[in-house]
Design a protein around this motif. Sequence first.
Motif, PDB file in Angstrom:
ATOM      1  N   GLY A 102       0.976  -0.649  -0.332  1.00  0.00           N
ATOM      2  CA  GLY A 102       0.384  -0.341   0.449  1.00  0.00           C
ATOM      3  C   GLY A 102       0.654   0.933   0.244  1.00  0.00           C
ATOM      4  O   GLY A 102       0.457   2.641   0.027  1.00  0.00           O
ATOM      5  N   LEU A 103       2.364   1.364  -0.522  1.00  0.00           N
ATOM      6  CA  LEU A 103       3.648   2.247  -0.260  1.00  0.00           C
ATOM      7  C   LEU A 103       3.421   2.253  -1.631  1.00  0.00           C
ATOM      8  O   LEU A 103       3.586   1.930  -2.417  1.00  0.00           O
ATOM      9  CB  LEU A 103       4.331   1.536   0.007  1.00  0.00           C
ATOM     10  CG  LEU A 103       3.713   1.573   1.466  1.00  0.00           C
ATOM     11  CD1 LEU A 103       5.647   0.937   1.938  1.00  0.00           C
ATOM     12  CD2 LEU A 103       3.517   2.677   2.353  1.00  0.00           C
ATOM     13  N   PHE A 104       3.486   3.795  -2.138  1.00  0.00           N
ATOM     14  CA  PHE A 104       4.409   4.796  -3.285  1.00  0.00           C
ATOM     15  C   PHE A 104       5.360   4.948  -2.584  1.00  0.00           C
ATOM     16  O   PHE A 104       5.800   4.966  -1.862  1.00  0.00           O
ATOM     17  CB  PHE A 104       3.577   5.808  -3.945  1.00  0.00           C
ATOM     18  CG  PHE A 104       2.888   6.782  -3.359  1.00  0.00           C
ATOM     19  CD1 PHE A 104       4.035   7.902  -3.819  1.00  0.00           C
ATOM     20  CD2 PHE A 104       2.982   7.254  -2.536  1.00  0.00           C
ATOM     21  CE1 PHE A 104       4.506   9.446  -3.666  1.00  0.00           C
ATOM     22  CE2 PHE A 104       2.270   8.933  -1.990  1.00  0.00           C
ATOM     23  CZ  PHE A 104       3.250   9.504  -2.769  1.00  0.00           C
ATOM     24  N   HIS A 105       6.795   4.904  -3.588  1.00  0.00           N
ATOM     25  CA  HIS A 105       8.579   5.826  -3.329  1.00  0.00           C
ATOM     26  C   HIS A 105       8.654   6.748  -5.121  1.00  0.00           C
ATOM     27  O   HIS A 105       8.217   5.949  -5.950  1.00  0.00           O
ATOM     28  CB  HIS A 105       8.923   4.987  -2.562  1.00  0.00           C
ATOM     29  CG  HIS A 105       9.712   5.885  -1.796  1.00  0.00           C
ATOM     30  ND1 HIS A 105       9.417   6.578  -1.602  1.00  0.00           N
ATOM     31  CD2 HIS A 105      11.217   6.190  -2.543  1.00  0.00           C
ATOM     32  CE1 HIS A 105      11.194   7.729  -0.608  1.00  0.00           C
ATOM     33  NE2 HIS A 105      11.768   6.733  -1.750  1.00  0.00           N
ATOM     34  N   CYS A 106       9.072   8.065  -5.335  1.00  0.00           N
ATOM     35  CA  CYS A 106       9.971   8.253  -6.384  1.00  0.00           C
ATOM     36  C   CYS A 106      11.048   8.444  -5.689  1.00  0.00           C
ATOM     37  O   CYS A 106      11.156   8.820  -4.733  1.00  0.00           O
ATOM     38  CB  CYS A 106       9.494   9.420  -6.647  1.00  0.00           C
ATOM     39  SG  CYS A 106      10.043  10.317  -7.840  1.00  0.00           S
ATOM     40  N   PHE A 107      12.164   7.490  -6.834  1.00  0.00           N
ATOM     41  CA  PHE A 107      13.175   7.493  -6.539  1.00  0.00           C
ATOM     42  C   PHE A 107      14.635   8.770  -6.773  1.00  0.00           C
ATOM     43  O   PHE A 107      15.452   8.880  -7.108  1.00  0.00           O
ATOM     44  CB  PHE A 107      14.192   6.416  -6.285  1.00  0.00           C
ATOM     45  CG  PHE A 107      13.525   4.800  -5.313  1.00  0.00           C
ATOM     46  CD1 PHE A 107      14.414   4.929  -3.854  1.00  0.00           C
ATOM     47  CD2 PHE A 107      12.584   4.673  -5.488  1.00  0.00           C
ATOM     48  CE1 PHE A 107      13.607   3.417  -2.544  1.00  0.00           C
ATOM     49  CE2 PHE A 107      12.156   3.478  -4.576  1.00  0.00           C
ATOM     50  CZ  PHE A 107      12.388   3.629  -3.329  1.00  0.00           C
ATOM     51  N   GLY A 108      13.104   9.217  -7.318  1.00  0.00           N
ATOM     52  CA  GLY A 108      13.783  10.453  -8.241  1.00  0.00           C
ATOM     53  C   GLY A 108      13.628  11.520  -7.435  1.00  0.00           C
ATOM     54  O   GLY A 108      14.292  12.842  -7.256  1.00  0.00           O
TER      55      GLY A 108
END
Length: 634
Positions: free
Chosen positions: A58-64
């Motif tokens: 249930g997570l999102f993450h942008c590594f930019g």
Amino acid sequence: MAGRINDDDVKAVRDAVPIDAVVSEYLQLRNAGGGNLKGLCPFHDEKSPSFQVSPSKGLFHCFGCQEGGDTIAFVMKIDHLSFSETVERLAAKAGITLRYEEGGYNPSHQRGERIRLVEAHKAAAQFYVEQLDSPEAEIGRKFLAERGFDQAAAAHFGVGYSPAGWDHLTRYLRGKGFSDRELITSGLSQDGRRGPIDRFRGRLMWPISDTSGEVVGFGARKLRDDDNGPKYLNTPETSIYKKSQVLYGIDHAKKDIAKASRAVVVEGYTDVMACHLAGITTAIATCGTAFGGDHIKILRRLLMDNGSARVIFTFDGDAAGQKAALRAFEDDQKFAAETYIAIAPDNMDPCDLRLVKGDEAVRDLVEPRTPLFEFALRQIVGRYDLETPAGRGAALDEAAPVVARIKNSSSQHEVAVQLAGMLGILDTQFVVKRVAQLARWARDRGDRGPAPAPTRGGPQHQQARPSVGPSGPALHLRSPAHRTERELLKLALQRPALVSPAFDAYGVDEFTAPPYAAVRQCIAEAGGAERGLADTREYLVGVLGAAPDDTVRKLVTELAVEVFHGKSIDEAYAGEHLVKVRLRAVDRRINDVQGSLSRLGSNVAPDHLAAAQNEVWVLQQYAQSLRNNGADAL
């Protein structure tokens, strides 16, 4: 004072609404491996997807750009809502009734401004649809029928009618509980001499929705000669409607745009309707403004910028249409998609074409005809007398910098050859070298666009341009972080199969050493490590070609030949380095957020505090998963 939402209800909302379903309303997601999905980040510009969604967590993450969190955090960020507004919105979607503490539930107090404005537009859209059946709206129904749209077509697109009186909608919405201030703020009403009056009167109404499908504005078409207003009148700029950031028809077209990797850009509401009814269900239009950078961001997230993506513009062939096409070409290189222009016979728009020649003619129109770059170059070249050497030279001076903006080197070479043919210059290599020279100067200037056209004497009198190599501290190979980043880049260059597709989701910011960040950027611009699976040699050529200067090119070469430190270079070795780089990025973000909260102390707003604490919690959970599960958690 507004009541606090019960904690159990917040948890129920978080668990009930799948994060991938919510995120998919705004951008296209595709498999990223390990049960994750990836897409182009909606919070910053990027060419390779560094935005990841984990449905199981249930997570999102942008590594930019380092944005991350759960479903609530995503909606708060993308729609600029408070924590409470977001929970209320998601609860309504999931059919969950919320409980409020410290005073109970009062809808007029609990709902935030954005939700109220959206609700007002939803009610207005229904009101306009009902009014289209009234005797007064006969002129509107006739207008639609004359353009080939029956009752079913109007219903599908939610087309309605605004009565000609002063305040029909205003009184209707007041009866629904909306205040005069809300009606004015929404743009549905405007100030009159005796209070609010309807903004739209006696017009056909097209509801304009955002990517999530919520009505945020209207386009209104003039029907009567005694209407002194403009032919089309749009909702004014409001907190929920900004014309540069909406595309009419995107709610109907977004799924097919993502599925087909194709978008058709037309000029008006009836053109969108005609295209969809003819089977071109990827058609969208701007709303009273030129197609620009914010519109490109919307489409890129749906197209995913893969190699087969296409954007087709259908501008009129008149002077205004040609100007619009050239304006679109100015932003062409912001797409990774191929762009085309289609002009109908006799300069008819899609709506007229469907009336005169039928659905098949509309479908034929949007089959790619002329590449947008070719159309733009022919417009430039057509302004010069190509029968004279001076005319050909002047045309080359204006057209060559345009070709030099094409970032793909093979495409640039091909277009330069075509330009030579358009100009009638027999020495093709002269044109090719001229374009390549301009492109090289642009890169040396930091990719701020092509350098001014040189004088006939060449560039020797121009000032030398400084190198734009990576800035920041020098590499320190005793640093564990630098050693790991270096090894991961070597894997990406030499053994891309071991790190793909995970590596291509890593942002440039994950590489803390500026020189390594520059190499990561080159790999992204060359198509990502996945490109190396087919032909490693050609892939390395692309990476070297993307280097902005000799310093970076040398580092790429060095990393591409340097031996690995490990004994067994396998999936386990690659996974170890992928995890270490990502874990450090996650830990840095946790420290940044916690440090920011510490500095703010008691001055932090409650909603900001809740969002930040939520972000720290989900990042800590992800970090723990990385430590426990290694590469399986990527």
